[in-house]
Each structure stands twice: as C-alpha cells, then as structure tokens.
Design an enzyme around this catalytic site. Structure first.
Site, short mmCIF file in Angstrom:
data_model
loop_
_atom_site.label_atom_id
_atom_site.label_comp_id
_atom_site.label_asym_id
_atom_site.label_seq_id
_atom_site.Cartn_x
_atom_site.Cartn_y
_atom_site.Cartn_z
N CYS A 129 -2.95 11.42 3.52
CA CYS A 129 -3.28 10.58 2.36
C CYS A 129 -2.99 11.31 1.05
O CYS A 129 -2.64 10.69 0.05
CB CYS A 129 -4.75 10.19 2.39
N HIS A 155 -4.64 1.77 7.30
CA HIS A 155 -3.24 2.04 7.05
C HIS A 155 -2.60 2.59 8.32
O HIS A 155 -3.28 3.20 9.16
CB HIS A 155 -3.05 3.08 5.93
N GLU A 184 0.81 -1.22 0.00
CA GLU A 184 0.00 0.00 0.00
C GLU A 184 0.84 1.27 0.00
O GLU A 184 0.35 2.37 0.27
CB GLU A 184 -0.93 -0.01 1.21
#
Length: 448
Positions: free
Chosen positions: A371, A250, A174
C-alpha cells in the site's frame, strides 16, 4: 539501455490517525478511535525506504497531503477563518472533520495507475490519478496528487499526466492497488493486468453482498485507453466477490505480481484458469514466460491473508534472477502464514528470501508494504529526467528523519484533530518539505 522498477513510497503525513473511515477494510475498522503515533508511523515508513535503498533497489518518496483540508470543509458550508472552520466542523460534524484530517494519502498504491513507456502508444510514461470516489476522505486527494506527480515527473518529453476519471460510481478507480504489470525486463513491452471488483454496466458480473467493490471494469478500460495500451498488452480479471466480502478491498490484499510472476491466493479471482492462460499467452508474445505461484487455502485461509497482509507485500527482483518478498511483521506473528513462508523459501522456487518490516502504525490503519509504494518502471534516460529531489539517498533519509522529529507529534487522538494549531503545524512542515524535495508550490495553501 538499463531499466528499473522504482518504488516511490508515501511519506506518512503529520495527521496520521485511526479514524476507522474505510468500510470494507478490516484493520481500519477494527482500530478505529485508538491513539496513533504520527512520528513513529513516518519513521517506520522511512526506515523501509532506507533499507530497500541500501539493498540496491531504486527508491523514491512521495509527499503527503495538506490536512486538515480546510478547502474541502468550506465547500461543505463551513466558513470564517481557518480556525473557525475547524471549530465549527468539530462542534457540528466531527466525523467530517476526521475525514478531512485523514492521512490516507500515505498509501500511494492508490495514488495513480502508471504505464511505462514500453507499453504506451506514444512511448511516454503515463500517469492517471485515481479518483478514489468510493470513500469521501480519499476522493479529495487527487487534485494534490496530480500536482505532486506533475512536480516529480515534469518533463513532458518523457511523462504524460491524465486527470482523474469522472468522480461517479460507474468509474470508481483505486489506482495501482488493482493494477500490476508482467514483463521479461522492465524496459521491454509487457502485459498490464487490471483487476476489477464489479462492472457498472454489465450485469453478467457478480457483485459482493457485504462490502463495496471499489474498482470497476469500466474505469480500468478507460485508463488503458488513456494510456494508449494495445489489446495484446492488457488482461482484465475480476476479483472473487466472496473475498471482497471477507475484507479484500483491493487486489493487492490477495495478490502481488512482479516481472514474470504472479503470487496469489487460490480464492483471489473468478475464472482463474482462463485468466492465467490469457496472461501466459500474452506475456509469451512479449518474450516472457509467465510463472504463477498459488497459495492454497488449505495452508493460508483468506482470513489469515487479510489479517497478516501476506499479499500486501513487495515482490522484488534480485540480480541473480530470484525474488525477495518484503512482508509486514504481522506475517511473522501469524503461525500459519509464517510456516507457509518458511516452506516457500526452502522449496528452491522463485521466491528465495523473505524480509520482515515493522509497519505497525500503517498496518493498524489498513495498509502494508505494498500500500505504501507506487511502482514506476523507468529506463535510465527517464530516471534521469525525474525530479532528483524525490530520489532516496542517505543524506535525504537523514534530512527527512530530522524533519519528522522536528514537526510531528508522537500522539494523535480524535480530539487533537479539533486543534487549529495542528493545521499550522502541518502547513509549516509541508512548506519545508516542498523545499527539501524541490517540488515547488503544490499545496493549496502555497497556491491560493
């Protein structure tokens, strides 16, 4: 030689919508099917970029992807003209069309993992595009991501690019959302911190029971090998499976690091004390002094952290040695989180100031300030070798806001995604964008 941490923010794409595609992301699922505003989303992101630039931070921009992804729909059996492909998908498999219209590439913390030249064996900055294979709508991003990064960081003397890892569950990657770096100075050797949710092959590691653990230990280890990192310059840590099951999909939803500091929630990791000791010891070998800032659960619960995105923030070093925390407005709206932040800044510790940004359009889809940015540590020679078209300036900000006003819709619902005109609008906008950012041909419609 001077060195910098440059934040390259993702530019929100024209098809920004609330598809609710990300199982495990509470905000994404909670706002599914609501009407979105792509124009407002892009302008909110640009405003943050401009503000950080004006504060004196090095700021760049990373282009969005072509959506809907007609090529991906063709690989799934839809045929005919582009308009016919979209029409068939809308009639036969609307969820697939929604997935292929996702603007999730805006969250470029997932675009790649980046290791600076001071850490790597060959002295170049290394990029590995994330395969994002846990979610279909994100797994289709990495080919274009690789081309865009290649156009931004093109000089092979300074930059090395690696293809995404094998797109299988054992190597779920990721990107930088589960990676940070600690160092005394950005241009000096540091310690790269890889956080994983599970191991694909070692059953000793516990796994979450409700939501998927997206990053594997094996993927993190593979990236470290590809980048030529030394054992002394790497620490691996496991996320607490219990917090993954509370929506911490995450690590950047529960912790953020910068320089010599880690700002984290008490429940973020397993074996926390051992991890902190290893980080401290390895950073000391690099001449640094590790600083841990733990947010206790008694003051901020995991639920409050997830809802406010307290840790999905940007922790930035200021000239006086203190740090600035960039948080979304949702932190100010949460009484417990805001009280904690007020106490934190008054305490006289490392984090001296908090700045709040309105990123509601992104937040409602599950992504906050952290993000939206990919961090790249560069020395001044490497920064000079970056494609200058992607470095934020006042004129570029003005050009991009005009571009958004010209090309973006101010309302988007699921039914709008079935409009073939949307693809034409997106391609027209992106063709113009590649000229603005001097990227060349990076999108499938420009290449094929």
């Amino acid at each position: 030689m001077k060195s910098y941490e440059v934040n390259f923010d993702g530019l929100v794409g024209p098809t920004h919508n609330y598809g609710g595609l990300s199982y495990g992301n509470v905000a994404s699922q909670s706002n599914s099917q609501q009407s979105s505003n792509p124009k407002e989303a892009a302008l909110q992101g640009l405003a943050k970029m401009k503000a950080l630039m004006e504060m004196g931070f090095q700021q760049g921009v990373l282009a969005p992807q072509e959506r809907p992804d007609v090529g991906a729909l063709r690989r799934l059996g839809f045929s005919g003209t582009d308009a016919q492909v979209i029409e068939q998908a809308a009639k036969q498999a609307m969820p697939l069309l929604v997935a292929n219209c996702s603007a999730s590439s805006m969250w470029v913390a997932n675009a790649a993992t980046v290791s600076p030249s001071a850490d790597t064996a060959d002295g170049r900055v290394h990029f590995t595009a994330a395969n994002l294979n846990c979610k279909y709508h994100r797994s289709i991003e990495h080919p274009t991501t690789s081309r865009v990064l290649g156009a931004m960081f093109a000089d092979q003397k300074h930059f090395a690019h690696h293809a995404a890892l094998p797109a299988v569950a054992q190597f779920g990657d990721e990107g930088a959302a589960n990676h940070t770096r600690f160092c005394r100075e950005y241009g000096e050797a540091g310690v790269e911190f890889f956080v994983f949710g599970r191991s694909a092959f070692d059953t000793r590691y516990p796994e979450p029971q409700k939501y998927p653990a997206r990053q594997t230990l094996e993927a993190s280890q593979a990236v470290a090998r590809l980048h030529g990192l030394s054992d002394d310059g790497v620490v691996y840590a496991q996320q607490n499976p219990a917090v993954i099951d509370q929506g911490v999909f995450h690590n950047d939803v529960i912790a953020v690091g910068n320089g010599e500091a880690l700002f984290y929630h008490e429940d973020a990791f397993l074996d926390t004390e051992q991890m902190l000791a290893e980080l401290s010891a390895k950073l000391a070998k690099c001449g640094g002094q590790f600083k841990a800032i733990c947010v206790p659960r008694s003051q901020v619960s995991v639920e409050d952290a997830v809802r406010s995105y307290l840790f999905n923030s940007q922790l930035l070093s200021r000239a006086d040695g203190s740090m600035l925390l960039i948080v979304p407005q949702e932190c100010q709206n949460n009484p417990r989180v805001w009280q904690y932040l007020q106490e934190l800044t008054r305490s006289g510790g490392l984090i001296r100031e908090v700045k709040v940004f309105d990123l509601k359009q992104s937040m409602q889809n599950g992504g906050g300030p952290a993000c939206l940015r990919l961090r790249v540590a560069l020395n001044e020679t490497e920064l000079a070798a970056v494609n200058p078209g992607v470095i934020m300036t006042a004129p570029l900000y003005g050009t991009l806001t005009q571009w958004v006003d010209k090309h973006y819709r101010d309302r988007m619902t699921e039914s709008d995604l079935a409009d073939p005109q949307l693809l034409l609008e997106c391609r027209t906008a992106l063709d113009e964008l590649t000229q603005i950012l001097k990227l060349g041909a990076v999108y499938p419609f420009q290449i094929n």
